[in-house]
Design an enzyme around this catalytic site. Structure first.
Site, PDB file in Angstrom:
ATOM      1  N   CYS A  35      21.067  36.045  41.059  1.00  0.00           N
ATOM      2  CA  CYS A  35      22.208  36.147  41.562  1.00  0.00           C
ATOM      3  C   CYS A  35      22.755  35.133  42.603  1.00  0.00           C
ATOM      4  O   CYS A  35      24.008  35.171  43.018  1.00  0.00           O
ATOM      5  CB  CYS A  35      22.327  37.698  42.477  1.00  0.00           C
ATOM      6  SG  CYS A  35      21.648  38.846  41.501  1.00  0.00           S
ATOM      7  N   CYS A 105      27.654  40.661  50.745  1.00  0.00           N
ATOM      8  CA  CYS A 105      26.533  40.336  51.357  1.00  0.00           C
ATOM      9  C   CYS A 105      26.322  41.707  52.543  1.00  0.00           C
ATOM     10  O   CYS A 105      24.994  41.874  52.747  1.00  0.00           O
ATOM     11  CB  CYS A 105      26.728  39.049  52.628  1.00  0.00           C
ATOM     12  SG  CYS A 105      27.136  37.834  51.641  1.00  0.00           S
TER      13      CYS A 105
END
Lengths: 282, 397
Positions: A35, A105
């Site tokens: 990813c 994030c």
């Protein structure tokens, strides 16, 4: 160039709590190198349930490093119960905000924390923090449950926002229609609080029958009726649900598809994962 | 922060001082419109024609009227492909590569939606074009083939001479996106035998906002913009006079500096590349080492992420670029590296350094001096690197 806050810049250049804890009693790894970001979180929790130490290792961009650092700073000294209440939004706020495209994030930080706590409690976890439910985005391995959680917690409205928060849909884009479905469905849910997915513990026979009836009456039948079709519930035998298709569905060449993709899919979603739908021909 | 070491010249370049000097009169006293009947404006037309001749010389065009000035490389690419399709209305097939610039790829995606058949020619792990697929794909329905001269991310040069010859024999229009080649390697449209060729001024030290399309005499196409008579009606709109004059001057300079690219710049690039590859065992080269433009190197670092590397380099005053997902804005790793089959592990950690004739020895020294600290600090943070054993850890996720 991303518009990072000074706090983000400060923390990616000089992150705090980097490294491993050798005698950690909770370790969790989320994300993946495929990813483009991954976070490994180490916790040392004492017998009073207080997080005495937290360290991390991160593969990822500036905001992934900063989010990881922020997470550890936020949870050290807190009890597990207090830490559990931290959302991805709190992590982003601690950083003075993140660019929309980088919100994933903060989600990764939150995922790692949840998973580590599960590990500490001895609950069962699999590779990803939240793999219950099917994988929607195969490029980044994002599950439906994670997408739903993030939509709920951050009140997301568009596919673009979902991509920014979870990365789902960011690569090949083939799951975008699915994300749209989830968004549409959850937008409907906000109005009618009743349509919650069934709880995960095993259902009793009576409860299962009730839920099957409700789901057919409130969700499946109205969808079929839009195309001039209808459905009749004939029997519920364990996890096998016998139905008859009525109206236009009888002559429809794709009725098999309807049975699998609509009737069975919806029953699996709202009642139980392992339900099988069988057609009783009239 | 130190003075900037600019190693992102494939993104854009500094305006050469001579270029700025050449442009200044047209930004101040000589502001007339070249189409005007009065001498004040009309005299400017002569400067445009001089610039056109310089650009024609840079790419070996026979006639200056084969150069059409546009605003950008993107516009030139669009004009070439859409212009050809507007003429060959009964042909519904376009051939391009999987590693083109978005200016071509996005257009092809749109054409696909409109019912065109698009062949995206693949590349191998070194970024070399699969010529077999390209040649197989050509048929009577093919309206145009659009292939880049050199790739912007890896610098790999494609065999466009071979493609040009092949297409010439079959009478199929050939467009070359030479944006990343112009000013770095000699370009000769007659050697390539292409019909259309795109260049962009700001990649070779003229300002942004000026591009050109070479249109070989006799090439069949229709305009995609409509308006006045400028550029013989092929690209209407009042000319960007300062930009055109600047691009002309930049083309003139580029021609004289070509040997410097083949020599000094190329050697400097190699020193940077070899230096980095020798420093780190987690670094590898992306792209064909031998067939590249002389200014570009693309290095993939395993176990660490590209945007983080860029941010740390930026902290040391170094400007470079990355193919990582996080730095792209679309959260997608570089389509070029993915087409090459570069593993995700190093695609996310890819860094492109692109030099120019303004790059100095000390710039490369500075990068090589700070690189170990940048990379080691990120390796220390990485869950995939064992800092004590100095080796990668097994990747479980």
């Amino acid at each position: 160039m991303w518009d990072y806050t000074d706090k983000v810049k400060q923390l990616y250049m000089n992150p705090k709590n980097v490294g491993r804890i050798d005698d950690a009693n909770a370790v969790a790894e989320v994300g993946s190198i495929v990813c483009g970001d991954a976070l490994k979180l180490y916790l040392k929790i004492d017998d009073k349930n207080i997080i005495r130490d937290a360290k991390f290792e991160t593969f990822g961009c500036g905001s992934a490093i900063a989010s990881s650092s922020a997470l550890t700073e936020m949870i050290i000294g807190k009890t597990v119960e207090e830490a559990e209440k931290i959302t991805n939004r709190d992590i982003a706020d601690y950083l003075g905000g993140l660019p929309e495209e980088k919100m994933h994030c903060s989600v990764m930080g939150n995922e790692a924390l949840e998973k580590a706590i599960k590990v500490w409690r001895g609950e069962k976890v699999t590779d990803h923090a939240d793999v219950e439910g099917e994988i929607v985005c195969h490029c980044f391995g994002v599950t439906e449950n994670l997408i739903r959680d993030v939509i709920r917690e951050n009140n997301l409205k568009t596919v673009e926002q979902v991509t920014n928060y979870t990365k789902a849909g960011g690569a090949c884009g083939s799951c975008i229609p699915k994300i749209e479905d989830i968004l549409n469905e959850m937008a409907g849910e906000a109005g009618t609080a009743e349509k919650k997915p069934a709880e995960r513990k095993p259902l009793t026979n009576i409860k299962r029958m009730q839920l099957v009836e409700e789901t057919i009456a409130n969700i499946i039948r109205p969808m079929l009726q839009k195309d001039g079709g209808d459905i009749e519930l004939i029997d519920v035998d364990g996890r096998n649900v016998h139905v008859g298709l009525r109206g236009q569905c009888v002559n429809c060449r794709v009725s098999d598809v309807t049975l699998k993709n609509l009737v069975e899919a919806k029953l699996r979603e709202f009642v139980e994962e392992d339900i099988t739908v069988l057609e009783v021909k009239p | 922060m130190n003075t900037t070491v600019y190693l992102d010249n494939n993104a854009t370049t500094m305006v050469a001082p001579e270029v700025l000097d050449a442009m200044m009169p047209f930004l101040t006293e000589r502001y007339g419109n070249p189409s005007s009947m009065h001498g004040f404006g009309g005299s400017v037309a002569k400067d445009i024609e001089r610039a056109r001749q310089s650009v024609a010389r840079l790419i070996g065009a026979d006639h200056d009227y084969e150069i059409v000035f546009t605003a950008t490389g993107t516009e030139s690419d669009n004009m070439a492909i859409q212009g050809a399709l507007a003429y060959y209305r009964d042909r519904r097939h376009v051939i391009t590569s999987r590693v083109e610039h978005p200016a071509v790829l996005s257009l092809c995606k749109k054409l696909e939606k409109e019912g065109y058949r698009i062949t995206y020619v693949p590349v191998d792990h070194e970024g070399n074009l699969d010529m077999g697929v390209l040649k197989e794909a050509v048929d009577d329905d093919t309206a145009i083939v659009s292939i880049m001269y050199a790739n912007n991310e890896t610098g790999v040069i494609f065999p466009i001479d071979e493609i040009g010859l092949f297409l010439k024999e079959r009478g199929i229009p050939f467009h070359v996106d030479a944006v990343q080649a112009a000013g770095k390697v000699p370009i000769d449209v007659n050697r390539i035998q292409c019909d259309l060729l795109t260049i962009s001024g700001h990649k070779f030290h003229s300002p942004k906002g000026i591009g050109a399309l070479y249109v070989r005499r006799g090439t069949r196409m229709r305009p995609i913009l409509f308006g006045g008579h400028q550029e013989k009606g092929r690209r209407p709109g009042t000319e960007n006079v300062p930009g055109i004059v600047g691009m002309g001057k930049a083309a003139e300079l580029a021609l004289t500096h070509l040997p410097e690219y083949a020599g000094r710049v190329s050697a400097l690039r190699d020193r940077l590349e070899n230096g980095i590859l020798a420093l780190f065992k987690n670094a590898g080269l992306n792209g064909n080492r031998d067939r590249r433009v002389p200014n570009t190197t693309n290095v993939g670092f395993e176990y660490i992420e590209g945007e983080a590397i860029l941010l740390y380099l930026d902290g040391q005053g170094i400007a470079a670029s990355s193919g990582s997902a996080c730095s792209s804005g679309t959260l997608e790793p570089s389509h070029v590296l993915r087409a090459m089959g570069v593993p995700f592990t190093s695609a996310h950690g890819s860094i492109r350094f692109s030099l120019s004739r303004f790059t100095a020895e000390r710039d490369v020294d500075h990068v090589l001096a700070v690189m170990p600290d940048v990379v080691n600090r990120l390796l220390d943070i990485s869950p995939y690197w064992d800092s004590e054993k100095k080796e990668g850890r097994p990747i479980t996720l």
